[in-house]
Design a protein around this motif. Structure first.
Motif, PDB file in Angstrom:
ATOM      1  N   ASP A   1     -15.113  -6.736  -6.059  1.00 52.47           N
ATOM      2  CA  ASP A   1     -16.412  -6.068  -5.993  1.00 52.47           C
ATOM      3  C   ASP A   1     -16.609  -5.370  -4.647  1.00 52.47           C
ATOM      4  N   CYS A   2     -16.219  -6.039  -3.561  1.00 54.18           N
ATOM      5  CA  CYS A   2     -16.335  -5.439  -2.225  1.00 54.18           C
ATOM      6  C   CYS A   2     -15.506  -4.161  -2.131  1.00 54.18           C
TER       7      CYS A   2
ATOM      8  N   TYR B   1     -15.244 -11.476  -6.132  1.00 55.56           N
ATOM      9  CA  TYR B   1     -16.050 -10.993  -5.014  1.00 55.56           C
ATOM     10  C   TYR B   1     -15.286  -9.932  -4.218  1.00 55.56           C
TER      11      TYR B   1
ATOM     12  N   SER C   1     -20.564  -3.918 -11.830  1.00 52.98           N
ATOM     13  CA  SER C   1     -19.420  -3.414 -11.056  1.00 52.98           C
ATOM     14  C   SER C   1     -18.340  -2.820 -11.953  1.00 52.98           C
TER      15      SER C   1
ATOM     16  N   ILE D   1     -14.555  -2.209  -4.605  1.00 52.34           N
ATOM     17  CA  ILE D   1     -15.181  -1.198  -5.460  1.00 52.34           C
ATOM     18  C   ILE D   1     -16.356  -0.550  -4.753  1.00 52.34           C
ATOM     19  N   ASP D   2     -17.240  -1.369  -4.184  1.00 54.22           N
ATOM     20  CA  ASP D   2     -18.426  -0.846  -3.504  1.00 54.22           C
ATOM     21  C   ASP D   2     -18.046   0.038  -2.316  1.00 54.22           C
ATOM     22  N   GLU D   3     -17.080  -0.418  -1.522  1.00 58.30           N
ATOM     23  CA  GLU D   3     -16.674   0.339  -0.345  1.00 58.30           C
ATOM     24  C   GLU D   3     -16.024   1.672  -0.723  1.00 58.30           C
TER      25      GLU D   3
ATOM     26  N   ALA E   1     -11.535   3.474  -6.560  1.00 60.89           N
ATOM     27  CA  ALA E   1     -12.515   2.482  -7.017  1.00 60.89           C
ATOM     28  C   ALA E   1     -12.257   2.124  -8.477  1.00 60.89           C
TER      29      ALA E   1
ATOM     30  N   ASP F   1     -16.402   3.347  -3.564  1.00 60.48           N
ATOM     31  CA  ASP F   1     -17.432   4.222  -4.141  1.00 60.48           C
ATOM     32  C   ASP F   1     -18.260   4.869  -3.033  1.00 60.48           C
ATOM     33  N   ALA F   2     -18.618   4.086  -2.012  1.00 56.74           N
ATOM     34  CA  ALA F   2     -19.407   4.608  -0.894  1.00 56.74           C
ATOM     35  C   ALA F   2     -18.652   5.695  -0.129  1.00 56.74           C
TER      36      ALA F   2
ATOM     37  N   ARG G   1     -11.627  -1.412 -10.310  1.00 64.80           N
ATOM     38  CA  ARG G   1     -12.385  -1.860 -11.491  1.00 64.80           C
ATOM     39  C   ARG G   1     -11.425  -2.423 -12.542  1.00 64.80           C
TER      40      ARG G   1
END
Length: 76
Positions: A32-33, A29, A72, A35-37, A47, A39-40, A51
């Motif tokens: 994933d957080c 988790y 992800s 990676i998402d942050e 990122a 990427d944003a 991964r």
């Protein structure tokens, strides 16, 4: 310009093991957080490093075949 990580395979493994010791299954988790942050924020290179770390976390947890973990950027 292509950036290359200075982290070695052993570095990723050690970080993944530390994350799993501290967070258990939640380590996926947290990866994933991150990676998402990243990427944003447009931080594709960072990122991608997360991964790669996420894959090591999944391997460390022994969850490679878990279909719930697809996404992800998991590359297996």
């Amino acid at each position: 310009m292509q950036r290359h990580s200075r982290l070695t395979e052993q570095d990723y493994k050690a970080i993944a093991e530390l994350m799993v010791r501290r967070h258990g299954d939640d380590a996926v988790y947290w990866a994933d957080c991150a990676i998402d942050e990243l990427d944003a924020q447009g931080e594709r290179w960072r990122a991608d490093a997360w991964r790669a770390l996420r894959i090591w976390v999944i391997d460390c947890l022994g969850l490679e075949g878990d279909p719930a973990l697809v996404g992800s950027g998991t590359v297996h």
